[in-house]
Design a protein around this motif. Structure first.
Motif, mmCIF file in Angstrom:
data_model
loop_
_atom_site.group_PDB
_atom_site.id
_atom_site.type_symbol
_atom_site.label_atom_id
_atom_site.label_comp_id
_atom_site.label_asym_id
_atom_site.label_seq_id
_atom_site.Cartn_x
_atom_site.Cartn_y
_atom_site.Cartn_z
ATOM 1 N N THR A 215 0.821 -1.215 0.000
ATOM 2 C CA THR A 215 0.000 0.000 0.000
ATOM 3 C C THR A 215 0.853 1.263 0.000
ATOM 4 O O THR A 215 0.375 2.329 -0.379
ATOM 5 C CB THR A 215 -0.899 0.039 1.251
ATOM 6 N N THR A 216 2.106 1.153 0.451
ATOM 7 C CA THR A 216 2.936 2.366 0.575
ATOM 8 C C THR A 216 3.836 2.567 -0.638
ATOM 9 O O THR A 216 4.540 3.577 -0.722
ATOM 10 C CB THR A 216 3.851 2.289 1.816
ATOM 11 N N ASN A 217 3.797 1.612 -1.549
ATOM 12 C CA ASN A 217 4.734 1.592 -2.669
ATOM 13 C C ASN A 217 4.846 2.914 -3.428
ATOM 14 O O ASN A 217 5.935 3.460 -3.593
ATOM 15 C CB ASN A 217 4.301 0.453 -3.603
ATOM 16 N N SER A 218 3.678 3.458 -3.871
ATOM 17 C CA SER A 218 3.792 4.641 -4.733
ATOM 18 C C SER A 218 4.284 5.838 -3.921
ATOM 19 O O SER A 218 5.113 6.616 -4.410
ATOM 20 C CB SER A 218 2.484 4.948 -5.456
ATOM 21 N N PHE A 219 3.822 5.963 -2.671
ATOM 22 C CA PHE A 219 4.276 7.082 -1.836
ATOM 23 C C PHE A 219 5.786 6.986 -1.596
ATOM 24 O O PHE A 219 6.533 7.947 -1.811
ATOM 25 C CB PHE A 219 3.504 7.102 -0.511
ATOM 26 N N MET B 105 5.306 0.208 6.968
ATOM 27 C CA MET B 105 4.167 -0.709 7.041
ATOM 28 C C MET B 105 3.039 -0.100 7.870
ATOM 29 O O MET B 105 3.212 0.940 8.509
ATOM 30 C CB MET B 105 4.606 -2.032 7.683
ATOM 31 N N GLY B 106 1.901 -0.786 7.897
ATOM 32 C CA GLY B 106 0.798 -0.365 8.756
ATOM 33 C C GLY B 106 0.933 -1.071 10.097
ATOM 34 O O GLY B 106 1.348 -2.220 10.146
ATOM 35 N N THR C 95 -3.529 4.534 -3.002
ATOM 36 C CA THR C 95 -3.165 3.761 -4.198
ATOM 37 C C THR C 95 -4.125 4.014 -5.368
ATOM 38 O O THR C 95 -3.879 3.541 -6.471
ATOM 39 C CB THR C 95 -3.124 2.236 -3.915
ATOM 40 N N VAL C 96 -5.263 4.707 -5.108
ATOM 41 C CA VAL C 96 -6.260 4.886 -6.182
ATOM 42 C C VAL C 96 -6.589 6.347 -6.469
ATOM 43 O O VAL C 96 -7.621 6.647 -7.060
ATOM 44 C CB VAL C 96 -7.592 4.151 -5.849
#
Ligand code: PGA
Length: 292
Positions: free
Chosen positions: A103-107, A148-149, A243-244
């Motif tokens: 979930t953190t990939n693009s950031f 991570m969360g 992510t969206v």
């Protein structure tokens, strides 16, 4: 006595991690036959098969799997020491090993690009994986930083929350539930739900906080593929809002209004308490906190 060279260890680690001789050869900047040769020599030196190849599928054998863990640890220690030496000689250089939740990939990629512009001599290895694998990395102590969360409290970790991570439900723009505000979890459970794989932090959170029961057999281990599936009208998906962003702005998918959603958690920058951070890792930790 078993003998092996570092070149063999690096080749073997890359082939198993990337599940491919071709990808390993590209990463290591050597030819594919050279990678084969390294693995062949290593196999002879150890006296046991280390890799099974069936068609294009590459998997480690039982011994190979054990040896892979050793390779990961050895390579991490070697890279770390190389990086420490480089940073002593030049404090603006150094190598960063970072593992992040999907979930953190693009950031994180955006922040890394900015960081690299500021410290052009630094190098990094970014691994994108799910929560279960990130926890394994922290247990084995083979990465500098993890993003991570919600890290588990029972582990001896240094954790710092830095940014909100809202989890939302997404649907095709023609989905009938978009006409209703505040859909109940019961309403959702009548639909086809697309879930992440076991071990995903997103999935664990939705099951725990929303009390969802995933009624479909559709499991997808990539946020990008979930977004594609929702766009194709396959069902309702659950993703981090970050992510969206573009898809929501363009209207090709919509956010559903659902009770208990968005589930708002935080992303954390995490590392092992027992290992000291390298100067470049310390610098990046502060940089990511300041970028949020
Ligand atoms: P994951 O990451 O769903 O890819 O495991 C999200 C998280 O840990 O919050």
């Amino acid at each position: 006595m078993i003998n092996y060279t570092l070149k063999q260890l690096y080749s073997f680690e890359a082939v198993v991690r990337l599940k491919s001789f071709t990808k390993a050869s590209k990463e290591l900047f050597i030819t594919q036959p050279a990678v084969y040769m390294q693995i062949q020599q290593l196999t002879q030196n150890i006296g046991s098969d280390l890799i099974n190849t069936q068609g294009k599928k590459v998997t480690p054998t039982y011994i190979g799997n054990k040896f892979y863990r050793t390779c990961v640890e050895v390579i991490y220690i070697l890279e770390k020491s190389k990086s420490e030496i480089e940073q002593t000689l030049d404090p603006e250089a150094g190598h960063l090993q970072i593992a992040v939740a999907t979930t953190t990939n693009s950031f994180v990629s955006r922040v890394l690009a900015k960081f690299k512009r500021q410290y052009p001599k630094m190098t990094f290895h970014l691994e994108v994986t799910n929560r279960k694998m990130l926890l394994e990395k922290l247990i084995n102590n083979n990465t500098d930083l993890v993003i991570m969360g919600e890290p588990p409290i029972e582990m001896n970790l240094e954790t710092k929350p830095f940014m909100e991570n809202p989890l939302i439900a997404i649907a095709h723009p023609d989905h009938p539930l978009l006409l209703k505000k505040n859909n109940s979890i019961k309403d959702l459970n009548k639909e086809t739900l697309i879930t992440r794989e076991q071990g995903s932090g997103t999935r664990i959170t939705i099951e725990r906080i929303a009390g969802m029961e995933f009624n479909s057999d559709i499991q997808i281990n990539s946020n990008e593929a979930i977004i594609e599936a929702v766009q194709a009208g396959l069902g309702i998906g659950f993703v981090s809002k970050h992510t969206v962003k573009l898809e929501l702005e363009s209207g090709i998918i919509k956010q559903l209004s659902v009770q208990r959603f968005p589930i708002t958690r935080h992303w954390y920058v995490v590392h092992n308490k027992k290992s000291a951070l390298s100067p470049i890792a310390k610098r990046f930790k502060q940089f990511i906190i300041d970028s949020s």
